[in-house]
Design a protein around this motif. Structure first.
Motif, short mmCIF file in Angstrom:
data_model
loop_
_atom_site.label_atom_id
_atom_site.label_comp_id
_atom_site.label_asym_id
_atom_site.label_seq_id
_atom_site.Cartn_x
_atom_site.Cartn_y
_atom_site.Cartn_z
N ARG A 26 1.96 4.44 6.53
CA ARG A 26 1.69 4.57 7.96
C ARG A 26 1.39 6.03 8.32
NH1 ARG A 26 2.32 1.29 12.13
NH2 ARG A 26 3.61 -0.18 10.97
N ALA A 27 2.22 6.94 7.80
CA ALA A 27 2.01 8.38 8.07
C ALA A 27 0.67 8.84 7.49
CB ALA A 27 3.16 9.19 7.48
N LEU A 28 0.33 8.33 6.33
CA LEU A 28 -0.91 8.72 5.67
C LEU A 28 -2.12 8.24 6.46
CD1 LEU A 28 -2.03 10.03 3.09
CD2 LEU A 28 -1.92 7.78 2.01
N ALA A 29 -2.11 6.98 6.90
CA ALA A 29 -3.23 6.46 7.68
C ALA A 29 -3.39 7.24 8.98
CB ALA A 29 -3.02 4.97 7.98
N GLU A 30 -2.29 7.46 9.68
CA GLU A 30 -2.35 8.22 10.93
C GLU A 30 -2.78 9.66 10.68
OE1 GLU A 30 1.55 7.60 12.52
OE2 GLU A 30 1.11 5.54 13.15
N ALA A 39 3.98 -3.51 1.44
CA ALA A 39 4.12 -2.18 2.04
C ALA A 39 2.92 -1.84 2.92
CB ALA A 39 4.28 -1.13 0.94
N PHE A 40 1.71 -2.12 2.44
CA PHE A 40 0.52 -1.85 3.24
C PHE A 40 0.54 -2.64 4.55
CE2 PHE A 40 -1.57 -0.11 -0.62
CZ PHE A 40 -2.18 0.99 -0.05
N THR A 41 0.89 -3.92 4.47
CA THR A 41 0.93 -4.77 5.66
C THR A 41 1.97 -4.27 6.65
OG1 THR A 41 0.21 -6.66 4.34
CG2 THR A 41 1.18 -7.14 6.48
N ALA A 42 3.14 -3.89 6.15
CA ALA A 42 4.20 -3.38 7.01
C ALA A 42 3.80 -2.06 7.66
CB ALA A 42 5.50 -3.21 6.21
N ALA A 43 2.87 -1.33 7.03
CA ALA A 43 2.42 -0.03 7.55
C ALA A 43 1.27 -0.16 8.54
CB ALA A 43 2.01 0.87 6.40
N GLY A 44 0.86 -1.39 8.85
CA GLY A 44 -0.19 -1.58 9.84
C GLY A 44 -1.58 -1.81 9.28
N PHE A 45 -1.69 -1.95 7.96
CA PHE A 45 -2.97 -2.31 7.35
C PHE A 45 -3.17 -3.83 7.52
CE2 PHE A 45 -2.32 1.78 5.53
CZ PHE A 45 -3.54 2.25 5.09
N GLY A 92 -15.87 17.79 -6.82
CA GLY A 92 -16.79 16.91 -6.10
C GLY A 92 -16.38 16.70 -4.65
N GLU A 93 -17.06 15.75 -4.00
CA GLU A 93 -16.78 15.44 -2.60
C GLU A 93 -16.49 13.96 -2.42
OE1 GLU A 93 -19.41 17.19 0.29
OE2 GLU A 93 -18.14 18.94 0.05
N ALA A 94 -16.06 13.29 -3.49
CA ALA A 94 -15.79 11.86 -3.40
C ALA A 94 -14.30 11.56 -3.27
CB ALA A 94 -16.36 11.14 -4.62
N ILE A 95 -13.49 12.27 -4.06
CA ILE A 95 -12.05 11.99 -4.13
C ILE A 95 -11.26 13.29 -4.01
CG2 ILE A 95 -10.18 11.12 -5.61
CD1 ILE A 95 -12.28 9.30 -6.97
N LEU A 96 -10.22 13.27 -3.17
CA LEU A 96 -9.31 14.41 -3.05
C LEU A 96 -7.97 14.02 -3.66
CD1 LEU A 96 -8.98 17.31 -1.86
CD2 LEU A 96 -7.94 16.21 0.14
N PRO A 97 -7.53 14.69 -4.73
CA PRO A 97 -6.23 14.40 -5.33
C PRO A 97 -5.12 15.13 -4.56
CG PRO A 97 -7.32 16.08 -6.64
CD PRO A 97 -8.26 15.73 -5.50
N VAL A 98 -4.07 14.40 -4.21
CA VAL A 98 -3.05 14.93 -3.31
C VAL A 98 -1.65 14.59 -3.82
CG1 VAL A 98 -2.12 14.82 -0.95
CG2 VAL A 98 -4.59 14.69 -1.32
N VAL A 99 -0.73 15.53 -3.70
CA VAL A 99 0.69 15.26 -3.96
C VAL A 99 1.40 15.21 -2.61
CG1 VAL A 99 2.85 16.12 -4.98
CG2 VAL A 99 0.68 16.34 -6.24
N ILE A 100 2.17 14.15 -2.41
CA ILE A 100 2.92 13.97 -1.17
C ILE A 100 4.38 14.29 -1.42
CG2 ILE A 100 3.65 12.33 0.61
CD1 ILE A 100 0.70 12.84 0.78
N ARG A 101 4.97 15.05 -0.49
CA ARG A 101 6.40 15.36 -0.56
C ARG A 101 7.13 14.68 0.59
NH1 ARG A 101 7.89 19.68 -3.72
NH2 ARG A 101 9.49 20.45 -2.30
N HIS A 102 8.37 14.31 0.34
CA HIS A 102 9.23 13.71 1.36
C HIS A 102 10.54 14.47 1.36
CE1 HIS A 102 12.23 10.67 2.82
NE2 HIS A 102 11.31 10.56 3.76
N LEU A 135 10.23 3.58 1.68
CA LEU A 135 9.50 4.83 1.69
C LEU A 135 7.99 4.60 1.62
CD1 LEU A 135 11.58 7.21 -0.61
CD2 LEU A 135 11.12 7.49 1.83
N GLY A 136 7.57 3.60 0.85
CA GLY A 136 6.15 3.31 0.69
C GLY A 136 5.49 2.96 2.00
N ARG A 137 6.11 2.06 2.75
CA ARG A 137 5.50 1.65 4.02
C ARG A 137 5.49 2.80 5.02
NH1 ARG A 137 9.56 -3.08 5.67
NH2 ARG A 137 9.31 -3.39 3.44
N ALA A 138 6.57 3.60 5.03
CA ALA A 138 6.61 4.75 5.93
C ALA A 138 5.54 5.77 5.56
CB ALA A 138 8.00 5.38 5.90
N LEU A 139 5.37 6.00 4.25
CA LEU A 139 4.35 6.93 3.79
C LEU A 139 2.96 6.42 4.15
CD1 LEU A 139 3.04 9.21 2.24
CD2 LEU A 139 3.56 8.00 0.11
#
Length: 197
Positions: free
Chosen positions: A134-138, A164-170, A73-83, A128-132
């Motif tokens: 922020r990187a994800l939003a940007e 974590a969301f608040t610390a990341a700028g949300f 579909g075109e609603a949700i993209l499933p993604v794996v993030i690596r660090h 790691l959550g807050r850093a991720l």
């Protein structure tokens, strides 16, 4: 965090959610409904710290259907993030206009939303959550120049996630009540003028 049903009234000209553009030490790949990705996501969803809020500790076969459905579909993209070369999190990037969240705030057609699950409990609480986030939003704003804000709707009782969301700028933009949870609406705008009014 039961996946939101896709809405059928989104304009066809708005593309599906993009893969975020991430820079080291982060990387992202589209999750596949087979092999190592399936093993990873299915295994992570059985973890108590994830199941407490996602409620998707489903059998493997159900996860095959879930990921396959997202990919079709075109609603949700499933993604794996690596660090730093190691798998860290499962992310769902979604178009708000094709999601149940659309009716709960004055969204724009290109708004993107994120669901996040850090796979191993031992890797949470270390920043790691807050850093991720922020990187994800940007990375999502970079991937879609028409998108002016990235949103999230974590459960109001999930204090570590909210922090974590608040610390990341949300930024907080109210609360949303769904049948399965009361959520905090959080927004990471491209600029101050892009906050919902």
């Amino acid at each position: 965090m039961t996946s939101s049903p896709a809405r059928q009234d989104a304009p066809a000209e708005v593309p599906g959610p993009p893969l975020p553009r991430l820079e080291g030490p982060w990387s992202a790949r589209i999750a596949q409904a087979e092999g190592a990705d399936l093993d990873l996501v299915h295994g992570w969803m059985q973890e108590p710290h994830i199941d407490a809020f996602w409620h998707q500790a489903w059998p493997r076969e159900r996860w095959v259907e879930e990921i396959s459905g997202h990919l079709a579909g075109e609603a949700i993209l499933p993604v794996v993030i690596r660090h730093e070369g190691s798998d860290l999190a499962y992310i769902e990037v979604y178009r708000v206009q094709r999601d149940r969240l659309a009716g709960h705030y004055p969204h724009l057609p290109h708004d993107l939303g994120v669901h996040i699950a850090i796979g191993e409990a031992g890797r949470t609480g270390k920043g790691l959550g807050r850093a991720l986030l922020r990187a994800l939003a940007e990375g999502l704003l970079a991937a879609d120049p028409h998108c002016t804000r990235v949103v999230a709707e974590p459960d109001v009782t999930n204090a570590p996630s909210l922090k974590a969301f608040t610390a990341a700028g949300f930024r907080p933009a109210g609360e949303v009540v769904f049948p399965d949870k009361k959520a905090a609406l959080l927004v990471h705008p491209r600029s101050d003028k892009d906050m919902p009014r």
